[in-house]
Design a protein around this motif. Structure first.
Motif, mmCIF file in Angstrom:
data_model
loop_
_atom_site.group_PDB
_atom_site.id
_atom_site.type_symbol
_atom_site.label_atom_id
_atom_site.label_comp_id
_atom_site.label_asym_id
_atom_site.label_seq_id
_atom_site.Cartn_x
_atom_site.Cartn_y
_atom_site.Cartn_z
ATOM 1 N N GLU A 10 11.249 -6.120 9.321
ATOM 2 C CA GLU A 10 9.992 -5.694 9.946
ATOM 3 C C GLU A 10 9.110 -4.954 8.937
ATOM 4 O O GLU A 10 7.895 -5.127 8.916
ATOM 5 N N TYR A 11 9.734 -4.135 8.091
ATOM 6 C CA TYR A 11 8.983 -3.393 7.068
ATOM 7 C C TYR A 11 8.309 -4.362 6.096
ATOM 8 O O TYR A 11 7.133 -4.208 5.766
ATOM 9 N N GLN A 12 9.058 -5.363 5.662
ATOM 10 C CA GLN A 12 8.493 -6.345 4.735
ATOM 11 C C GLN A 12 7.385 -7.173 5.382
ATOM 12 O O GLN A 12 6.535 -7.713 4.695
ATOM 13 N N ASN A 13 7.387 -7.238 6.712
ATOM 14 C CA ASN A 13 6.350 -7.978 7.425
ATOM 15 C C ASN A 13 5.224 -7.082 7.919
ATOM 16 O O ASN A 13 4.471 -7.454 8.812
ATOM 17 N N GLY A 14 5.126 -5.863 7.352
ATOM 18 C CA GLY A 14 3.962 -5.031 7.609
ATOM 19 C C GLY A 14 4.152 -3.821 8.494
ATOM 20 O O GLY A 14 3.220 -3.043 8.680
ATOM 21 N N ASN A 18 8.513 1.675 9.652
ATOM 22 C CA ASN A 18 9.951 1.465 9.503
ATOM 23 C C ASN A 18 10.518 2.137 8.257
ATOM 24 O O ASN A 18 11.725 2.321 8.157
ATOM 25 N N PHE A 19 9.663 2.494 7.309
ATOM 26 C CA PHE A 19 10.159 3.142 6.095
ATOM 27 C C PHE A 19 10.951 4.402 6.443
ATOM 28 O O PHE A 19 12.073 4.596 5.970
ATOM 29 N N ALA A 20 10.397 5.231 7.297
ATOM 30 C CA ALA A 20 11.080 6.469 7.699
ATOM 31 C C ALA A 20 12.384 6.163 8.429
ATOM 32 O O ALA A 20 13.393 6.856 8.239
ATOM 33 N N LEU A 21 12.384 5.121 9.241
ATOM 34 C CA LEU A 21 13.600 4.745 9.966
ATOM 35 C C LEU A 21 14.686 4.254 9.012
ATOM 36 O O LEU A 21 15.873 4.555 9.197
ATOM 37 N N ILE A 22 14.276 3.521 7.993
ATOM 38 C CA ILE A 22 15.236 3.040 6.985
ATOM 39 C C ILE A 22 15.840 4.226 6.240
ATOM 40 O O ILE A 22 17.053 4.293 6.035
ATOM 41 N N LYS A 55 10.620 -5.924 -2.040
ATOM 42 C CA LYS A 55 11.083 -7.019 -2.901
ATOM 43 C C LYS A 55 12.504 -7.480 -2.597
ATOM 44 O O LYS A 55 12.941 -8.500 -3.117
ATOM 45 N N ILE A 56 13.235 -6.749 -1.758
ATOM 46 C CA ILE A 56 14.616 -7.132 -1.449
ATOM 47 C C ILE A 56 14.622 -8.476 -0.749
ATOM 48 O O ILE A 56 13.910 -8.688 0.230
#
Length: 181
Positions: A10-14, A18-22, A55-56
């Motif tokens: 979801e983060y890679q799709n915008g 989600n960064f904080a959740l990761i 990039k992952i």
């Protein structure tokens, strides 16, 4: 697909939130890094990490369980730290990243000596040039013994023997310094 991989997708799709959740999912790794490294380097991780997460290639890790995914992200952060430290000409000290290595009791000394002794001075005063070279390449730059042995034109076994003798010298000097203080 585990929770972290779903968040990454979801983060890679915008979905930037989600960064904080990761980060929350790898909180243990983040706290360990925060205790282990300089605050400036720790802050710089969070400047670089979003780009790395984008990039992952999720296809490569989609079968990972939660624990493996957390370890993978921990390694991503460790690699960012190594890159930052190399750019700033700071020695990469393996003890910052103990979570990636399994140390036996003899090797546990390697962690303590890096934490308490000014290592560069110790290396210069205790070891000869070849021993210093091997220790620096192996523990500061994480170069495999095989590569080091090829660069000094010695067998892997001989290089390991030199490394172990050098570690023994460092341990003895460390213990001697500890008794003096």
């Amino acid at each position: 697909m585990n929770k972290i991989i779903k968040l990454l997708d979801e983060y890679q799709n915008g979905k930037i939130s989600n960064f904080a959740l990761i980060i929350n999912e790898v909180e243990e790794k983040v706290k360990y890094l925060q205790r282990s490294i300089d605050e400036d380097i720790f802050q710089e991780i969070f400047i670089i990490l979003p780009k790395k997460l984008r990039k992952i290639k999720l296809d490569n890790i989609k079968e990972y369980d939660i624990k493996h995914t957390q370890n993978y992200l921990g390694k991503v952060m460790n690699n960012i730290v190594k890159d930052i430290m190399k750019k700033q000409n700071i020695y990469y000290k393996r003890n910052y990243f103990i979570g990636d290595e399994q140390f036996n009791t003899e090797n546990s000394f390697q962690i303590n000596i890096f934490e308490e002794v000014e290592l560069d001075d110790l290396l210069k005063t205790v070891l000869d040039k070849r021993e210093k070279y091997i220790i620096e390449k192996r523990y500061f730059y994480d170069i495999p013994i095989k590569t080091i042995s090829e660069s000094i034109d010695r067998t892997r076994e001989r290089t390991n023997a030199i490394k172990n003798a050098a570690l023994k010298k460092l341990k003895e000097e460390y213990e001697r310094n500890k008794l003096l203080s």
